[in-house]
Design a protein around this motif. Structure first.
Motif, PDB file in Angstrom:
ATOM      1  N   LEU A 212      33.811  21.107  19.833  1.00  0.00           N
ATOM      2  CA  LEU A 212      33.008  20.819  20.837  1.00  0.00           C
ATOM      3  C   LEU A 212      32.694  21.615  21.847  1.00  0.00           C
ATOM      4  CD1 LEU A 212      34.256  16.993  21.278  1.00  0.00           C
ATOM      5  CD2 LEU A 212      32.118  17.642  20.373  1.00  0.00           C
ATOM      6  N   ALA A 213      33.467  22.406  22.318  1.00  0.00           N
ATOM      7  CA  ALA A 213      33.159  23.364  23.306  1.00  0.00           C
ATOM      8  C   ALA A 213      32.249  24.585  22.841  1.00  0.00           C
ATOM      9  CB  ALA A 213      34.110  24.046  23.821  1.00  0.00           C
ATOM     10  N   ALA A 214      32.464  24.898  21.497  1.00  0.00           N
ATOM     11  CA  ALA A 214      31.735  25.880  20.635  1.00  0.00           C
ATOM     12  C   ALA A 214      30.063  25.254  20.409  1.00  0.00           C
ATOM     13  CB  ALA A 214      32.324  25.982  19.394  1.00  0.00           C
ATOM     14  N   GLU A 215      30.229  24.050  20.261  1.00  0.00           N
ATOM     15  CA  GLU A 215      28.913  23.410  19.856  1.00  0.00           C
ATOM     16  C   GLU A 215      27.813  23.371  21.080  1.00  0.00           C
ATOM     17  OE1 GLU A 215      29.331  19.636  18.132  1.00  0.00           O
ATOM     18  OE2 GLU A 215      30.067  20.127  16.038  1.00  0.00           O
ATOM     19  N   GLU A 216      28.600  23.118  22.309  1.00  0.00           N
ATOM     20  CA  GLU A 216      28.048  23.084  23.543  1.00  0.00           C
ATOM     21  C   GLU A 216      27.522  24.399  24.065  1.00  0.00           C
ATOM     22  OE1 GLU A 216      30.162  20.903  25.969  1.00  0.00           O
ATOM     23  OE2 GLU A 216      30.110  19.029  24.942  1.00  0.00           O
ATOM     24  N   SER A 217      28.319  25.422  23.523  1.00  0.00           N
ATOM     25  CA  SER A 217      27.906  26.792  24.147  1.00  0.00           C
ATOM     26  C   SER A 217      26.674  27.162  23.532  1.00  0.00           C
ATOM     27  CB  SER A 217      29.169  27.842  24.268  1.00  0.00           C
ATOM     28  OG  SER A 217      29.518  27.872  22.784  1.00  0.00           O
TER      29      SER A 217
END
Length: 217
Positions: A212-217
């Motif tokens: 999820l963090a990778a998608e938001e970055s």
């Protein structure tokens, strides 16, 4: 009836009273007797069914223990057909579901688990049947159905909530619903008691958090 009435008058009055109410009294007595007999017959039938089902289920377990799964499966089918009103029928259906899953027949296994869940008594068996069906639905690539079923089990059965939420998390993740999956895993982690289950859930939570963090970055 007056206190000064003669014996003949009393007898006549009693006869009139009996003529008026006697038939109703007899009918009432007959109904009560029939009801008592009917209840006793029903109880005897239930006891007979329970004894027969218990004996058949014991044979199923013996056959399974000896490796004769085909014979055990046949006994399970008999339990489902002849003793469907007993708790042993649902247990037999769950057994047959496990055998079917081991053989790779997940569609049949899911149907058997559904049958068990619908008829399971006592109610303690029902959540186990429904959770097994949810796992089988995942195997059949029916993750949406699996997630909904697991969520329902978690809401209705707090004792099974941790397992149910973990299955829901797997299903949501398969559907690409990462945030709902993460929420389900976290809810499962809160209720998980076994160390192995906690560690597995921690790994899944960390993985989804990173994704999820990778998608938001």
């Amino acid at each position: 009836m007056e206190n000064g009435a003669t014996d003949e008058e009393r007898a006549e009055a009693l006869q009139q009273w009996w003529q008026r109410w006697g038939r109703l009294i007899i009918v009432g007595v007959v109904i009560v007797v029939l009801a008592i007999v009917g209840v006793q017959l029903w109880l005897d039938h239930q006891a007979s069914q329970a004894e027969g089902a218990a004996a058949l289920y014991s044979r199923l377990q013996l056959q399974d223990g000896s490796g004769s799964t085909e014979t055990a499966d046949e006994l399970g089918q008999r339990l489902m057909e002849e003793f469907s009103g007993t708790p042993y029928a649902a247990l037999a259906a769950l057994y047959r579901a496990r055998v079917a899953a081991d053989e790779g027949d997940f569609e049949r296994a899911a149907d058997l688990a559904e049958w068990a869940g619908e008829r399971a008594e006592p109610s303690a068996v029902r959540p186990a049947a429904e959770l097994r069906r949810a796992r089988l639905l995942l195997e059949l690539d029916r993750a949406g159905e699996a997630a909904e079923l697991a969520a329902e089990v978690a809401e209705a059965n707090p004792a099974h909530a941790a397992t149910a939420r973990a299955i829901e998390g797997d299903a949501r993740a398969d559907e690409g619903e990462l945030k709902p999956a993460l929420e389900a895993y976290r809810a499962a982690r809160e209720g998980a008691e076994a160390d192995a289950q906690q560690q597995l859930l921690d790994m899944k939570i960390d993985d989804l958090t990173s994704r999820l963090a990778a998608e938001e970055s």
